[in-house]
Design an enzyme around this catalytic site. Structure first.
Site, PDB file in Angstrom:
ATOM      1  N   CYS A  53      -3.039   8.310   3.679  1.00 50.33           N
ATOM      2  CA  CYS A  53      -2.789   7.722   2.363  1.00 50.33           C
ATOM      3  C   CYS A  53      -3.954   7.986   1.428  1.00 50.33           C
ATOM      4  O   CYS A  53      -3.801   7.978   0.221  1.00 50.33           O
ATOM      5  CB  CYS A  53      -2.553   6.231   2.508  1.00 50.33           C
ATOM      6  SG  CYS A  53      -3.868   5.402   3.404  1.00 50.33           S
ATOM      7  N   GLU A  68       0.882  -1.172   0.000  1.00 50.97           N
ATOM      8  CA  GLU A  68       0.000   0.000   0.000  1.00 50.97           C
ATOM      9  C   GLU A  68       0.911   1.210   0.000  1.00 50.97           C
ATOM     10  O   GLU A  68       1.567   1.484   1.005  1.00 50.97           O
ATOM     11  CB  GLU A  68      -0.849   0.039   1.271  1.00 50.97           C
ATOM     12  CG  GLU A  68      -1.736  -1.155   1.490  1.00 50.97           C
ATOM     13  CD  GLU A  68      -2.914  -1.189   0.556  1.00 50.97           C
ATOM     14  OE1 GLU A  68      -3.257  -0.146  -0.004  1.00 50.97           O
ATOM     15  OE2 GLU A  68      -3.461  -2.277   0.370  1.00 50.97           O
TER      16      GLU A  68
HETATM   17  P1  NAP Z   1       8.568   4.774   4.535  1.00 47.85           P
HETATM   18  O1  NAP Z   1       9.671   5.668   4.829  1.00 47.85           O
HETATM   19  O2  NAP Z   1       8.521   4.123   3.218  1.00 47.85           O
HETATM   20  O3  NAP Z   1       8.559   3.674   5.698  1.00 47.85           O
HETATM   21  C1  NAP Z   1       7.572   2.715   5.774  1.00 47.85           C
HETATM   22  C2  NAP Z   1       8.020   1.600   6.685  1.00 47.85           C
HETATM   23  O4  NAP Z   1       9.082   0.878   6.068  1.00 47.85           O
HETATM   24  C3  NAP Z   1       8.576   2.077   8.022  1.00 47.85           C
HETATM   25  O5  NAP Z   1       8.116   1.237   9.031  1.00 47.85           O
HETATM   26  C4  NAP Z   1      10.062   1.920   7.833  1.00 47.85           C
HETATM   27  O6  NAP Z   1      10.754   1.763   9.038  1.00 47.85           O
HETATM   28  C5  NAP Z   1      10.100   0.656   7.025  1.00 47.85           C
HETATM   29  N1  NAP Z   1      11.341   0.376   6.330  1.00 47.85           N
HETATM   30  C6  NAP Z   1      12.132   1.238   5.659  1.00 47.85           C
HETATM   31  N2  NAP Z   1      13.193   0.570   5.146  1.00 47.85           N
HETATM   32  C7  NAP Z   1      13.055  -0.721   5.511  1.00 47.85           C
HETATM   33  C8  NAP Z   1      13.840  -1.888   5.310  1.00 47.85           C
HETATM   34  N3  NAP Z   1      14.959  -1.871   4.620  1.00 47.85           N
HETATM   35  N4  NAP Z   1      13.414  -3.056   5.832  1.00 47.85           N
HETATM   36  C9  NAP Z   1      12.282  -3.109   6.537  1.00 47.85           C
HETATM   37  N5  NAP Z   1      11.517  -2.029   6.781  1.00 47.85           N
HETATM   38  C10 NAP Z   1      11.895  -0.847   6.267  1.00 47.85           C
HETATM   39  O7  NAP Z   1       7.155   5.492   4.684  1.00 47.85           O
HETATM   40  P2  NAP Z   1       6.673   6.482   5.839  1.00 47.85           P
HETATM   41  O8  NAP Z   1       7.455   7.741   5.686  1.00 47.85           O
HETATM   42  O9  NAP Z   1       6.654   5.814   7.149  1.00 47.85           O
HETATM   43  O10 NAP Z   1       5.172   6.717   5.421  1.00 47.85           O
HETATM   44  C11 NAP Z   1       4.744   7.737   4.571  1.00 47.85           C
HETATM   45  C12 NAP Z   1       4.366   7.221   3.220  1.00 47.85           C
HETATM   46  O11 NAP Z   1       3.493   6.129   3.367  1.00 47.85           O
HETATM   47  C13 NAP Z   1       3.630   8.207   2.352  1.00 47.85           C
HETATM   48  O12 NAP Z   1       4.229   8.237   1.112  1.00 47.85           O
HETATM   49  C14 NAP Z   1       2.231   7.650   2.232  1.00 47.85           C
HETATM   50  O13 NAP Z   1       1.581   7.902   1.023  1.00 47.85           O
HETATM   51  C15 NAP Z   1       2.424   6.215   2.437  1.00 47.85           C
HETATM   52  N6  NAP Z   1       1.253   5.586   3.042  1.00 47.85           N
HETATM   53  C16 NAP Z   1       0.487   4.774   2.304  1.00 47.85           C
HETATM   54  C17 NAP Z   1      -0.611   4.160   2.857  1.00 47.85           C
HETATM   55  C18 NAP Z   1      -1.489   3.234   2.077  1.00 47.85           C
HETATM   56  O14 NAP Z   1      -2.344   2.553   2.652  1.00 47.85           O
HETATM   57  N7  NAP Z   1      -1.349   3.166   0.798  1.00 47.85           N
HETATM   58  C19 NAP Z   1      -0.926   4.389   4.191  1.00 47.85           C
HETATM   59  C20 NAP Z   1      -0.127   5.240   4.916  1.00 47.85           C
HETATM   60  C21 NAP Z   1       0.966   5.824   4.323  1.00 47.85           C
HETATM   61  P3  NAP Z   1      11.559   2.990   9.712  1.00 47.85           P
HETATM   62  O15 NAP Z   1      10.546   3.962  10.141  1.00 47.85           O
HETATM   63  O16 NAP Z   1      12.247   2.336  10.834  1.00 47.85           O
HETATM   64  O17 NAP Z   1      12.438   3.509   8.650  1.00 47.85           O
END
Ligand code: NAP
Length: 681
Positions: A293, A254
């Site tokens: 999102c 997502e």
């Molecule tokens: P993100 O930076 O992509 O991080 C998402 C998750 O991935 C975090 O828990 C992060 O952990 C983890 N992660 C990063 N690198 C990883 C790795 N190598 N191995 C395992 N896990 C890893 O996203 P965010 O900044 O938290 O969220 C914002 C984004 O999410 C926005 O772009 C938004 O559109 C999107 N979003 C989408 C939805 C949907 O349902 N489509 C819902 C909510 C948000 P760390 O925090 O420890 O880095």
């Protein structure tokens, strides 16, 4: 405070200092989180070996009741979570969506138990007849995957994000390892602490990684499931992990999405729909400070209404008080952290190179009750893009904050095309009272959107809104949105189950599925099955009834009684050109007469008949033919007592096979009964 991880049944701190976590309103450090030293491989083995077996053994009914107990418990202590939720920048309403919305998801999933058999696995769809004589059939079962669900979540909904996912894997019978985004993991941590302390889940069912989970996918195997919510860039990187590819691990993604809200041409200023549109867009821009999102990023409006929309929205945004959410009157809190302010600012600057800001200023805005420089505050920003087919940044760049762009369209096909330029989104809405416009839009745009809401004055009051994914509906979207699917009621649970086709004799398939299959061995019930309690009834037990000769008088009496005097039952001379050769008996007469044959009248354990699941009239019955019934116990579903003095009972589904003098089935149906248990304790 050190926000510990919950691994291998213990709370453990990561080695080293960990990542500092901040209150996004005051900017103060509130603790640290780290996962250094955790062995993700061991955590997965622990989940598979300790967490999975008890969950797999439970039936859907038992898992549902476990979830319900958890939901009731968390609901009873919900106020514990609000104070910490404010630290994420959330207002009371934002927190309600996160906390109570998440708990609501547990309740909704728990209720789904009624749509599943009383078994640890699911029997999917109908049997397929694979042979002429009916001695060889096929069916499908879906068993829980024998692994762990790894949920990697975004920072914006630290509670809902976890609960909406674990509700589903627990219902399916799989354990979970949850990895919230580090930025707001402190709130998830509090929720997991309460869940673990409640002792409602079996050991090993839930583990938590508060710090980085970098490297966890190195230990994933083919029976695990990974879900990811977050940015497209992280998602794509993780989805391409060699283990995901080589082991064919289901990966549900997502990601970012440039959701749109369309104003119908009919919804001019002065109509209810115009006001509904402005209210909905405003809500979507400012709830969670736009960190949703599903938030509306593109406001697609008829070109002759651009000015009115811009004015109306700007007036409302001007009145949106930004500040400490605990202060009376504050409508929009902060972003989840300073890093987010930087990220959103960067995206606003990128967008500003191809379109201009018509409301808001990234530097100059007022904050109530907090220090603007210390907290992670940002102003709502409204853009106008006058050439949306040429200046396409607004269809590609997601600023994950209160940022949205007004986009003009001329004809409906242009609105459809513009909505599709987002290349796949989670949700889209159209506000119109013209259903033909709505249909044109929905059919044209649906392939690029996971969900479409049509809003007008008739449904606005009760509408759950553009931005709320509902547990019973699919959440996810194609393309840029990640191509994933979450929730969706029963559909969501099926994602965690392996579907396997099974083939064999109907008697064997009956034994495998605990559901009687047509053509399977039947055992004559003695005494009559209506004399038996729920526990005493065996699948396949049958009552073979006496026969009844159908007469013309029966048909006429039934027509009189029911009032159904359809020509095929009543008028011999009207049958030319129909499939009937004589006046045919009413299907409902056959059904009713069948009941007269299979029912054993005196009071006994059968409490009531509450409906028919399916019913087919497969061959015409004419006067002079005889009918008889094979009445077979098809499926049993245990039921919990609603209160102490409730009658202990279960549901039994019976196959009603009505056949004629040639032994051919003339009607086949499934009736639903409630039957008392012998043991009333
Ligand atoms: P993100 O930076 O992509 O991080 C998402 C998750 O991935 C975090 O828990 C992060 O952990 C983890 N992660 C990063 N690198 C990883 C790795 N190598 N191995 C395992 N896990 C890893 O996203 P965010 O900044 O938290 O969220 C914002 C984004 O999410 C926005 O772009 C938004 O559109 C999107 N979003 C989408 C939805 C949907 O349902 N489509 C819902 C909510 C948000 P760390 O925090 O420890 O880095």
């Amino acid at each position: 405070m050190n926000y510990q991880n919950y691994a291998l049944g213990k709370w453990v701190a990561g080695d080293g200092e960990g990542t500092p976590l901040y209150n996004s309103i005051t900017g103060e450090e509130i603790g640290r989180a780290g996962s250094k030293g955790l062995d993700f491989g061991d955590m997965l083995i622990y989940a598979r070996n300790i967490g999975a077996p008890p969950l797999r053994k439970m039936t859907f009914q038992q898992r549902g009741l476990m979830l319900k107990a958890l939901a009731l418990h968390l609901h009873s202590i919900k106020d514990k979570f609000y104070p910490l939720s404010y630290a994420t920048g959330a207002t009371r309403l934002d927190s309600w969506i996160d906390i109570e919305g998440g708990i609501g998801n547990l309740f909704a999933n728990a209720s789904l138990r009624r749509q599943f058999p009383d078994l640890p696995f699911y029997v999917d769809g109908e049997a397929a007849k694979l042979s002429k004589q009916g001695s060889f059939i096929g069916h499908h079962i879906m068993v829980p995957k024998n692994g762990a669900a790894v949920h990697i979540n975004a920072f914006n909904f630290p509670v809902w994000g976890m609960l909406e996912k674990i509700a589903v894997n627990f219902m399916a019978g799989m354990p979970a390892i949850v990895k919230p985004a580090t930025l707001t993991c402190y709130l998830t941590h509090l929720m997991v602490q309460e869940i673990i302390a409640s002792n409602i889940l079996p050991e090993g069912a839930l583990q938590l990684i508060c710090g980085s989970a970098n490297g966890i996918l190195d230990h994933i195997t083919c029976e695990d499931v990974v879900t990811f919510t977050g940015s497209a860039s992280t998602g794509k990187m993780l989805k391409a992990h060699p283990n995901i590819v080589e082991e064919a691990v289901p990966f549900n993604m997502e990601a970012d999405s440039l959701n749109a809200c369309i104003l119908g041409k009919d919804a001019v200023p002065g109509t209810d729909e115009f006001d509904i549109f402005i209210k909905e867009v405003l809500k979507e821009m400012t709830i969670k400070a736009g960190q949703k999102c599903t938030a509306v990023r593109r406001i697609i409006v008829p070109e002759n209404l651009v000015e009115e929309v811009q004015t109306a929205l700007s007036q409302k945004l001007k009145k949106t008080t930004i500040g400490d959410p605990q202060i009376e009157g504050v409508r929009m809190g902060a972003l989840a952290g300073k890093s987010q302010v930087e990220e959103v600012t960067e995206k606003v600057e990128e967008l500003a190179s191809s379109q201009h800001i018509v409301f808001g200023d990234i530097e100059n805005f007022e904050v109530t009750g907090a220090d603007k420089n210390k907290g992670a505050f940002i102003s709502p920003i409204l853009f106008l893009n006058d050439k949306p087919f040429e200046k396409t940044d607004c269809h590609n760049i997601e600023a994950f904050g209160p940022v949205s762009t007004i986009i003009p369209y001329n004809k409906m096909d242009e609105a459809v095309e513009l909505s599709r330029l987002g290349k796949g989104s989670l949700v889209c809405s159209i506000v119109t009272s013209d259903d033909s416009l709505a249909r044109e839009f929905v059919v044209g745009a649906a392939s690029m959107h996971g969900r479409i809401l049509v809003l007008n004055k008739d449904c606005a009051k009760e509408s759950t809104g553009h931005g709320s994914p509902m547990p019973l509906l699919t959440h996810g979207g194609p393309g840029r949105a990640g191509g994933g699917e979450e929730m969706g009621g029963k559909r969501g649970i099926l994602h965690y189950l392996q579907r396997t086709a099974i083939q064999g004799h109907p008697t064997t398939i009956t034994a495998l599925t605990s559901q009687y299959q047509y053509g399977g061995k039947q055992k004559e019930s003695s005494p009559h099955i209506f004399r038996k309690h729920f526990e005493e009834i065996e699948i396949g037990e049958t009552v073979t009834t006496d026969s009844h000769l159908v007469t013309l008088e029966n048909i006429e009496d039934f027509a009189e009684l029911s009032g159904d005097k359809f020509y095929a039952h009543m008028d011999e001379s009207a049958l030319e050109g129909t499939i009937f050769t004589e006046r045919v008996a009413h299907g409902y007469y056959i059904m009713s007469r069948a009941a007269g044959l299979f029912v054993d009248p005196p009071k006994g354990p059968v409490l009531l008949n509450y409906g028919i699941d399916e019913c087919r009239f497969t061959k015409p019955v004419y006067p002079g033919m005889t009918i008889a019934v094979r009445f077979t116990a098809k499926e049993k579903i245990d039921q919990e007592k609603k209160s102490e003095d409730d009658i202990a009972k279960g549901i039994v589904k019976f196959l009603v096979d009505v056949y004629d003098d040639e032994g051919e089935t003339v009607m086949l149906g499934t009736i639903l009964t409630m039957i008392k248990k012998k043991d009333q304790s």
